[in-house]
Design an enzyme around this catalytic site. Structure first.
Site, PDB file in Angstrom:
ATOM      1  CB  SER A  97      -0.895  -0.006   1.247  1.00 54.45           C
ATOM      2  OG  SER A  97      -1.605   1.205   1.341  1.00 54.45           O
ATOM      3  CG  HIS A 155      -2.125   4.901   3.228  1.00 55.99           C
ATOM      4  ND1 HIS A 155      -2.308   5.039   4.585  1.00 55.99           N
ATOM      5  CD2 HIS A 155      -2.808   3.798   2.868  1.00 55.99           C
ATOM      6  CE1 HIS A 155      -3.102   4.056   5.008  1.00 55.99           C
ATOM      7  NE2 HIS A 155      -3.408   3.292   3.984  1.00 55.99           N
ATOM      8  CB  THR A 180      -9.783   5.134 -16.537  1.00 52.69           C
ATOM      9  OG1 THR A 180     -10.564   4.818 -17.685  1.00 52.69           O
ATOM     10  CG2 THR A 180      -8.711   6.139 -16.906  1.00 52.69           C
ATOM     11  CB  CYS A 193     -13.916   2.600  22.165  1.00 46.46           C
ATOM     12  SG  CYS A 193     -14.366   2.789  23.870  1.00 46.46           S
TER      13      CYS A 193
HETATM   14  C1  PLP Z   1      -2.896  -0.586   6.444  1.00 46.58           C
HETATM   15  C2  PLP Z   1      -2.920  -2.047   6.218  1.00 46.58           C
HETATM   16  C3  PLP Z   1      -3.778  -2.626   5.255  1.00 46.58           C
HETATM   17  C4  PLP Z   1      -4.787  -1.811   4.483  1.00 46.58           C
HETATM   18  O1  PLP Z   1      -4.195  -0.977   3.527  1.00 46.58           O
HETATM   19  P1  PLP Z   1      -5.061   0.240   2.916  1.00 46.58           P
HETATM   20  O2  PLP Z   1      -4.198   0.775   1.829  1.00 46.58           O
HETATM   21  O3  PLP Z   1      -5.250   1.211   4.046  1.00 46.58           O
HETATM   22  O4  PLP Z   1      -6.331  -0.324   2.422  1.00 46.58           O
HETATM   23  C5  PLP Z   1      -3.717  -3.980   5.055  1.00 46.58           C
HETATM   24  N1  PLP Z   1      -2.856  -4.748   5.755  1.00 46.58           N
HETATM   25  C6  PLP Z   1      -2.021  -4.251   6.675  1.00 46.58           C
HETATM   26  C7  PLP Z   1      -1.088  -5.159   7.401  1.00 46.58           C
HETATM   27  C8  PLP Z   1      -2.032  -2.886   6.954  1.00 46.58           C
HETATM   28  O5  PLP Z   1      -1.206  -2.393   7.877  1.00 46.58           O
END
Ligand code: PLP
Length: 387
Positions: free
Chosen positions: A202, A204, A240, A328
């Site tokens: 991912s 981010h 796309t 929570c």
């Molecule tokens: C953050 C995370 C995800 C999800 O990724 P996103 O790009 O936020 O959908 C999946 N697996 C692990 C281990 C993560 O830390």
């Protein structure tokens, strides 16, 4: 009282955009609007950027560019891998092996498949969060079509024995997926060394933009797409392409590969300082996850006699951002599935916080956090004794 600082210690949740990534994304947003599928020069310019990003992501994990499929993030990559491999293997069988501490993107996907005729084995982990490769071997059946075990756990940081599990999967010719969202960019990740067929990442989590990720699909691995439409991404992920996001992921991958050795060692040093400080000043604090086989940027502690949410709020007031090990829900704090699986009692689990370091953190930040945390833990415990 120390001067107030702002310390972000939640990099496992998300990371800020790297300036170099932002610059490259802005350039694309301003200059390259073409559809990568178009044949004219607007399209060709976009296509060229798309393929450059693919090459950069492939280089980060030792793959070939044609084995990289862009998605909307880690969650979609996990869904595509797990559902895609399960559906493609239906003629052989309907058994899936996973662990009890997977990210919900894998776990909840397995639950969905179980509701739809698949049989799922959830392997337990030991007190440090390890999956035993022997357990994987024992769980394999004639109808097993997929093994999916995460590379490192996002809560407690334990790094799983993926190369060994991959060898077992290969011996039995079973498709093997790993969720490497927490390891890519933090420790060396090479798809051949890991013996994986499918790998999720991912953007981010590695200083790229949100809403974009990739799935590595080893040549010859059979998976069915989730989406249907155009022929983009070799029909594995039609639609796309999110070009600015993908270009951002590509740049983030390039920067991660370049900076990994230095940054990883620096994260390890910062975390060691944090762990050492906590152990010295709060001797009964419990470090969760394996002491050595853990992510360089992850620290997870339980403090008996405290509430994680209260620690989080107290730290937040002092400019420090961390996360807890419990969600929570409806007023009552619910222990996370990971903390439950490593055997924490509800009381100890409730006093758990995760701190994950990153690029912006310095040694002085760690010392500031230590002072704030020690005081909060002591204050909470003293308060509890009074009432
Ligand atoms: C953050 C995370 C995800 C999800 O990724 P996103 O790009 O936020 O959908 C999946 N697996 C692990 C281990 C993560 O830390």
């Amino acid at each position: 009282m120390a001067v107030r600082r702002e310390v972000y210690l939640d990099h496992a949740a998300t990371t800020p955009l790297h300036p170099e990534v932002q610059k490259e994304m802005c350039h694309i947003l301003e200059n390259t609007f073409g559809n990568p599928s178009s044949l004219h020069f607007y399209g060709r310019a976009a296509k060229q950027q798309l393929e450059l990003a693919r090459t950069r992501v492939a280089a980060l994990i030792g793959a070939r560019p044609e084995e990289i499929i862009f998605t909307s993030g880690g969650t979609e990559s996990d869904n595509l891998a797990v559902i895609g491999a399960a559906f493609a293997g239906r003629s052989k069988g309907r058994h899936i092996i996973t662990s009890a501490i997977e990210h919900h993107a894998v776990l909840d996907t397995c639950v969905m498949l179980a509701r739809n005729g698949f049989d799922v084995t959830y392997l337990p982990v030991d007190k440090d969060g390890f999956v035993d490769p022997l357990d994987v071997r024992k769980a394999i059946r004639r109808d097993t079509v997929l093994i999916t075990i995460m590379h490192a756990n996002n809560e407690i940081g334990t790094i799983e024995p993926i190369p060994e599990i991959g060898r077992i999967a290969r011996e039995h010719e079973i498709t093997f997926h790993t969720d490497a969202v927490q390891t890519v960019g933090y420790i060396p990740v090479h798809v051949d060394a890991l013996n994986v067929d499918l790998l999720s990442l991912s953007a981010h989590k590695i200083y790229g933009p949100k809403g974009v990720g990739a799935l590595y699909i080893r040549k010859g691995t059979r998976i069915q797409p989730l989406l249907h439409g155009g022929g983009q991404e070799r029909e594995y992920r039609p639609g796309t392409e999110n070009l600015p996001g993908i270009v951002g992921l590509g740049k983030a991958a390039e920067v991660a590969a370049r900076d990994l050795p230095g940054e990883s060692a620096r994260y390890r040093m910062l975390c060691d300082r944090l762990i050492r400080g906590i152990k010295e000043r709060i001797p009964d604090a419990k470090l969760n996850g394996h002491p050595e086989q853990r992510l360089p940027h992850n620290v997870n502690f339980s403090f008996c006699g405290t509430k994680g949410e209260c620690l989080l709020v107290g730290l937040d007031q002092q400019g420090i951002a961390v996360s807890t090990g419990s969600a929570c829900s409806s007023g009552a704090s619910q222990l996370s599935h990971v903390l439950k699986e490593i055997g924490l009692t509800p009381e100890l689990g409730a006093g758990t916080i995760r701190m994950t370091v990153g690029r912006s953190n310095k040694e002085e930040d760690i010392d500031y956090v230590l002072d704030a945390l020690v005081e909060l833990v002591e204050r909470q415990r003293a308060f509890d004794e009074k009432v």
